[in-house]
Motif scaffolding. Structure first.
Motif, mmCIF file in Angstrom:
data_model
loop_
_atom_site.group_PDB
_atom_site.id
_atom_site.type_symbol
_atom_site.label_atom_id
_atom_site.label_comp_id
_atom_site.label_asym_id
_atom_site.label_seq_id
_atom_site.Cartn_x
_atom_site.Cartn_y
_atom_site.Cartn_z
ATOM 1 N N ASP A 263 2.326 -0.079 -1.658
ATOM 2 C CA ASP A 263 0.996 -0.511 -2.110
ATOM 3 C C ASP A 263 0.379 -1.581 -1.215
ATOM 4 N N TRP A 264 0.636 -1.476 0.067
ATOM 5 C CA TRP A 264 0.075 -2.442 0.997
ATOM 6 C C TRP A 264 -1.389 -2.134 1.344
ATOM 7 N N GLN A 265 -1.719 -0.870 1.410
ATOM 8 C CA GLN A 265 -3.001 -0.498 2.011
ATOM 9 C C GLN A 265 -4.201 -1.066 1.260
ATOM 10 N N PRO A 266 -4.219 -1.080 -0.075
ATOM 11 C CA PRO A 266 -5.370 -1.716 -0.739
ATOM 12 C C PRO A 266 -5.490 -3.201 -0.432
ATOM 13 N N VAL A 267 -4.358 -3.895 -0.290
ATOM 14 C CA VAL A 267 -4.384 -5.325 0.023
ATOM 15 C C VAL A 267 -4.871 -5.552 1.450
ATOM 16 N N LEU A 268 -4.414 -4.705 2.359
ATOM 17 C CA LEU A 268 -4.785 -4.867 3.768
ATOM 18 C C LEU A 268 -6.273 -4.620 3.998
ATOM 19 N N ALA A 269 -6.818 -3.630 3.300
ATOM 20 C CA ALA A 269 -8.252 -3.326 3.433
ATOM 21 C C ALA A 269 -8.663 -3.149 4.888
ATOM 22 N N GLY A 270 -7.814 -2.450 5.655
ATOM 23 C CA GLY A 270 -8.134 -2.150 7.035
ATOM 24 C C GLY A 270 -7.679 -3.176 8.048
#
Length: 829
Positions: A442-449
């Motif tokens: 679940d990293w990708q939502p936190v990273l936001a690009g």
């Protein structure tokens, strides 16, 4: 000629800025400092800090890592700072931990922000006038610095709440699921002054290859740094044995290449396949025939390839050494102490020797640790242990912006060049679990690009290696499937981690996996009793007493130990039982995984279990505990990793015997399988000859009359081949009516201790001699031994305890699964 003067004496340690909860006894104190060393060990030596490895001391010591510290020493008038005729004087730090400000006589010399690289500062003008000089190093709190960087570059996710990905420091210092949170600071590697003139060898990069059979090639790339007249012409000479070559470094140039072809070289091999010959490579720098600098290392000639070309089954991950594809029998390596300067060459040698003695052929230096000292790699070279080296990224999304990107590249360049002479080093790996984390945690939502490290693993690191050391393979991550579009832990592709076993399902589920290579898997168990009771003084000592829980860092670790044991073993009645059974269950679980993976060869090309060693006394996945004692797991690994393995495995068409031969010679003999009752009577039998070529396991499906039973709790399978034996129980020990007849035990004096002979009057399951309960320094030659009725085994124990001590004869020193039913043991003097 360049001269070196160590600056390791006369240092004092004081607080520069105290954390709020710093004890009064420390404020204003000035203590003798050991260099190389760290703040924690200096405070302990001065009696100002309790040992954080004991009881719950760690919990009260966060202030050490949250304070700023100052090291200071005086360079005497007639010492290394005396007036010099050298063109240049450099102050060199091989390692500073971590955020440092260096001053001479109160004036700034430089700053550092990376534990994993060295630093060099020109102090010629500062020392030119002679006299006494004060050298000081102020170390700022690492957590506070990392939090400031986080604020600059933006939040990134990770497996742990600490800001470990925002600073180039040993990540495990922030705490891990096997290690304490001890944020170290210190001058952790050597510091010295270097006086030199005209030029010095700034960087030597030997690229070592094997060409034309037994001809070695060494391409020596040399970079020099100049001082004084830049028009001076320099000469570089390289030598291996009788083979010498030279090159000119023209005026104002700073590099040269010398190519050597060395005929008749002997190949360096892993310890199980051959010898480890090494050759001294000497490089000299001169001007007009006058020597200026020298560099010497021992190198080895071998070839290494990582075979990853897709095949009909997916993507293999197979090491090929000197043209021979091998099955890697490996273990993960973590720092052997939280305080890294305490790990010296003898300790490295002892630990790597334990790996060799357990038939381990590869150690993976894990990415949350450090680039170890040259002593570690030298020992691996000497003992024939392959090294897989992670770049230092683990379990977090790492920013790719400054101030981190430049430090990442600098440390990579430093360490690639430093380690490339070592023949044991066979793989550079980009990171530990970060690609997996990006996909599944679940990293990708936190990273936001935002950046998370992929640019390091896919571009920066391979580019550095292509430039500096193209002789070794590189792989972007562990686990990684070879294609960014594919799930990184896809077991048919590349290398895999298996953690569902420890976290979710029973260890027999290892047999449901069919991976190409496994670079992490494992199961927990407590340390040996002497280690446990040295570190924890709970009264009563229970699996969930406060000190025990403080030394169990895995989430719900105690619960997982209980759930992992429950399907297999009787329920423990006290802490002694719990300790024996959890250690035993760890040994069994990992052995099941190793034997299954080896039975899949060559489709599966490696099993690297987690982990060989510990950094402190803790319940963990290690085979060697934090005090260096071999747990029952170590003995199980030694058997499961034996070059020749006999194992029983379930297959779709029934039970099968798999014969695995990782040695260099053919293995042949008569295979005999018998189904017996628990009293030893043979109920069914089959036999046939078998020939096993190296690297090609042979699978023999057993006949139904041998492999099937009408009463699982009353029978077992015994398989014998060429002096080896494997057992298969149709039911778990908790369900077996294990005989209660006690074994006969005879203790006799031996030259270095005791010979303890155990004779089974009836089936005896998994004998363990916990000799460290009597003598903390005791060592036992074997553990976890199952005896059929009438069989005997003699344990050789190195100990100072006399053979006539009655405690040898029973629990808690002599343990079996049987004695969970009956404790009576008949001792014969």
């Amino acid at each position: 000629m360049r001269t070196l003067t160590d600056l390791h004496s006369g240092w004092r340690l004081t607080l520069a800025e105290a954390a709020a909860d710093t004890p009064e006894r420390v404020r204003g104190a000035s203590v003798e400092a050991t260099v190389p060393g760290c703040v924690h060990t200096d405070l302990m030596a001065a009696g100002l800090l309790a040992d954080p490895y004991l009881d719950r001391n760690e919990d009260q010591q966060r202030w050490v890592g949250d304070s700023d510290w100052r090291y200071a020493t005086t360079l005497p008038v007639d010492g290394p700072a005396a007036p010099s005729t050298a063109d240049r004087i450099d102050l060199v730090f091989d390692g500073l931990d971590t955020v440092a400000e260096i001053r001479l006589d109160g004036e700034p010399v430089g700053r550092t922000r990376n534990q994993h690289r060295g630093y060099r500062f020109d102090v010629t003008d500062r020392l030119a006038g002679g006299g006494a000089h004060e050298l000081s190093v102020v170390l700022r709190a690492a957590r506070r610095y990392a939090e400031r960087v986080r604020d600059e570059v933006g939040e990134r996710p990770g497996a742990y709440p600490e800001p470990l990905q925002y600073i180039r420091k040993t990540a495990a210092n922030f705490g891990w699921d096997w290690g304490p949170s001890l944020l170290t600071a210190g001058i952790w590697r050597a510091v010295r002054l270097e006086h030199w003139s005209t030029a010095r060898l700034a960087r030597v990069r030997p690229q070592v290859r094997v060409v034309d059979g037994d001809t070695g090639e060494v391409v020596v790339h040399v970079e020099v740094e100049r001082a004084g007249d830049p028009a001076t012409e320099l000469t570089v000479t390289a030598r291996v044995g009788d083979v010498t070559g030279s090159a000119t470094v023209p005026a104002r140039a700073t590099s040269a290449t010398v190519r050597l072809r060395v005929p008749g070289v002997a190949l360096w091999w892993p310890h199980d396949l051959g010898d480890q010959p090494r050759y001294e490579l000497a490089v000299e720098l001169a001007a007009a025939g006058v020597g200026l600098d020298t560099w010497r290392r021992r190198i080895g000639f071998r070839t290494v390839e990582l075979r990853t070309a897709p095949d009909a089954d997916g993507t293999p991950f197979a090491f090929v050494v000197n043209g021979r594809e091998i099955f890697v029998r490996g273990a993960n390596w973590i720092p052997d102490d939280c305080f890294l300067s305490r790990v010296d060459r003898p300790r490295y040698a002892a630990r790597v020797r334990q790996a060799v003695d357990a038939n381990i052929t590869l150690l993976r230096v894990w990415g949350g640790g450090c680039y170890e000292s040259d002593d570690f790699y030298d020992v691996c070279d000497e003992l024939g242990v392959l090294v897989w080296q992670d770049f230092l990224f683990a379990c977090a999304a790492y920013p790719e912006e400054e101030p981190l990107r430049g430090e990442v590249e600098a440390e990579a360049r430093d360490n690639v060049v430093r380690l490339m002479p070592h023949p044991s080093l066979v793989l550079w790996n980009g990171n530990n679990e970060n690609i997996w984390g990006f996909h599944d945690w679940d990293w990708q939502p936190v990273l936001a690009g935002r950046s998370w490290g992929w640019g390091y693993y896919s571009e920066l690191l391979p580019a550095v290696l292509a430039e500096l050391d193209p002789t070794r393979p590189y792989w972007p991550g562990s686990p990684y499937s070879g294609d960014p579009a594919r799930h990184p832990n896809e077991q048919a592709h590349g290398n895999t981690h298996i953690w569902t076993i420890w976290n979710e399902v029973d260890y027999t589920a290892y047999r449901d996996w069919r991976p190409r290579f496994v670079s992490e898997f494992g199961f927990q168990g407590p340390p040996n009793w002497a280690t446990l009771t040295r570190a924890i003084h709970d009264d009563p000592l229970l699996p969930d007493s406060p000190g025990m829980l403080a030394h169990q860092k895995a989430p719900d670790g105690t619960g997982k130990l209980a759930r992992g044991m429950a399907p297999h073993l009787p329920e423990p009645r006290n802490t002694d039982d719990w300790h024996y059974l959890t250690q035993l269950n760890q040994a069994r679980a990992v052995a099941v995984g190793i034997e299954h993976l080896r039975s899949l060869g060559p489709y599966c090309a490696g099993a690297v279990f987690w982990q060989l060693n510990d950094c402190w006394p803790v319940t963990s996945w290690a085979a060697v505990d934090g005090d260096g004692r071999r747990k029952p797991l170590w003995y199980a690994v030694r058997r499961a990793f034996a070059p020749r393995l006999l194992t029983v495995q379930p297959r779709p068409d029934g039970l099968a015997v798999v014969l695995v031969n990782d040695g260099g010679d053919t293995w042949s003999g008569d295979l005999e399988a018998t189904r017996r009752d628990l009293g030893g009577e043979v109920l069914a039998k089959m036999s046939l000859p078998a020939v096993v070529e190296p690297g090609r396991p042979v699978t023999v499906v057993l006949s139904r009359d041998v492999a099937e039973t009408a009463d699982a709790t009353a029978e077992l399978l015994v398989v014998e081949f060429a002096g080896g034996r494997a057992l298969w129980f149709f039911a778990e020990d908790r369900d077996l009516p294990l005989p209660t007849a006690p074994p006969q035990v005879r203790a006799a004096p031996a030259p270095d201790g005791v010979r303890l002979t155990v004779t089974a009057r009836a089936l005896l399951r998994d004998v363990v001699v916990q000799a460290d309960r009597l003598d903390p320094s005791a060592e036992v030659d074997e553990q976890v031994v199952t005896l059929l009725p009438g069989e005997s085994y003699t344990f050789t124990i190195r100990t100072s305890v006399a053979a006539d001590d009655p405690r040898w004869g029973g629990a808690p020193v002599l343990r079996t699964v049987n004695d969970l039913r009956a404790r009576a043991v008949d001792t014969v003097g």
